[in-house]
Design an enzyme around this catalytic site. Sequence first.
Site, PDB file in Angstrom:
ATOM      1  N   HIS A 118       0.819  -1.218   0.000  1.00  0.00           N
ATOM      2  CA  HIS A 118       0.000   0.000   0.000  1.00  0.00           C
ATOM      3  C   HIS A 118       0.850   1.264   0.000  1.00  0.00           C
ATOM      4  CE1 HIS A 118      -3.767  -2.304   1.678  1.00  0.00           C
ATOM      5  NE2 HIS A 118      -3.483  -2.591   0.434  1.00  0.00           N
ATOM      6  N   THR A 187      -3.653  -8.647  10.795  1.00  0.00           N
ATOM      7  CA  THR A 187      -4.494  -8.124   9.703  1.00  0.00           C
ATOM      8  C   THR A 187      -5.888  -8.722   9.797  1.00  0.00           C
ATOM      9  OG1 THR A 187      -4.826  -7.962   7.315  1.00  0.00           O
ATOM     10  CG2 THR A 187      -3.444  -9.785   8.073  1.00  0.00           C
ATOM     11  N   ASN A 212      -3.193 -12.971  15.809  1.00  0.00           N
ATOM     12  CA  ASN A 212      -4.158 -11.879  15.859  1.00  0.00           C
ATOM     13  C   ASN A 212      -4.829 -11.904  17.229  1.00  0.00           C
ATOM     14  OD1 ASN A 212      -6.546 -10.154  15.347  1.00  0.00           O
ATOM     15  ND2 ASN A 212      -5.902 -10.313  13.214  1.00  0.00           N
TER      16      ASN A 212
END
Length: 249
Positions: A118, A187, A212
């Site tokens: 990104h 994520t 996570n």
Amino acid sequence: MELPKDLIQALDNVETICVLTGAGISAESGIPTFRGPEGYWAKYRPEELATAEAFLRDPVLVWSWYQHRRDALVTAQPNAGHRALVRIEGAARRFALVTQNVDGLHRMAGSRNQFELHGNIRINRCHNCGSEIDLGEFHFQNEVPRCSCGGMIRPGVVWFGEALPAQAWAAAVQAAESCDCFLSVGTSSLVYPAAGLPQIAMKRASLVVEINTETTPLSAAAAHHLRASAGSALPAIADVLEQRSADPV
Ligand code: OAD
């Protein structure tokens, strides 16, 4: 943290590692994530801030938001998770780090073979001609900077609806296709195409491990879901891999 015994055993055979990181890895550096009650998207609408249409409609608003995010990065430092990934890179035979983050903290920590899907918030480029532009100590106030071609200069990030940098994406797919261990770290596994990388790795029967603090659409399919912070789970994985490299064969 203590890792499950079967994961420790499985890590013993791992040579090639691909890691995908998202906003969660930088949470312990004090940088807000996107989703969740404290995330950016709880306060702002992505289509008003993170699209080319938003920038053309209201460049001052979009620039102000990115300047606010840049300001938050001035004092941000890599955390234990970022640092552990540098150790994991050192202990793996082949390693690739793919990140959706634009904060540059992986590079600051010392990760070498990394691909920013990104872009990078510290870089500027022309929205018209695409040139990367060094604005020195530029700090946005009210005036949108202009390129010599006349186009508006913007932060060097990828917005919704824009293509990912082709080379970084090709390298990410290649790394996912050829790894024998894939780590998905911090994520939401919601934003494609990056969220499709673990599936690519699974086709090769690679060991997919998710780290996570919450469950995500990937959790049930992963071989291991470590419901833990990146800053506690990644150092434990680095310890196992380093111990393995140190053991006599
Ligand atoms: P999100 O904010 O959607 O998700 C962050 C994830 O990290 C969540 O699943 C959290 O549960 C987890 N998390 C939070 N703290 C953690 C910690 N300390 N350790 C481990 N996990 C933790 O961020 P991304 O999935 O990275 O795109 O978002 C993907 C893309 O959507 C971003 O790059 C951005 C966003 O909109 C664009 O702006 C184009």
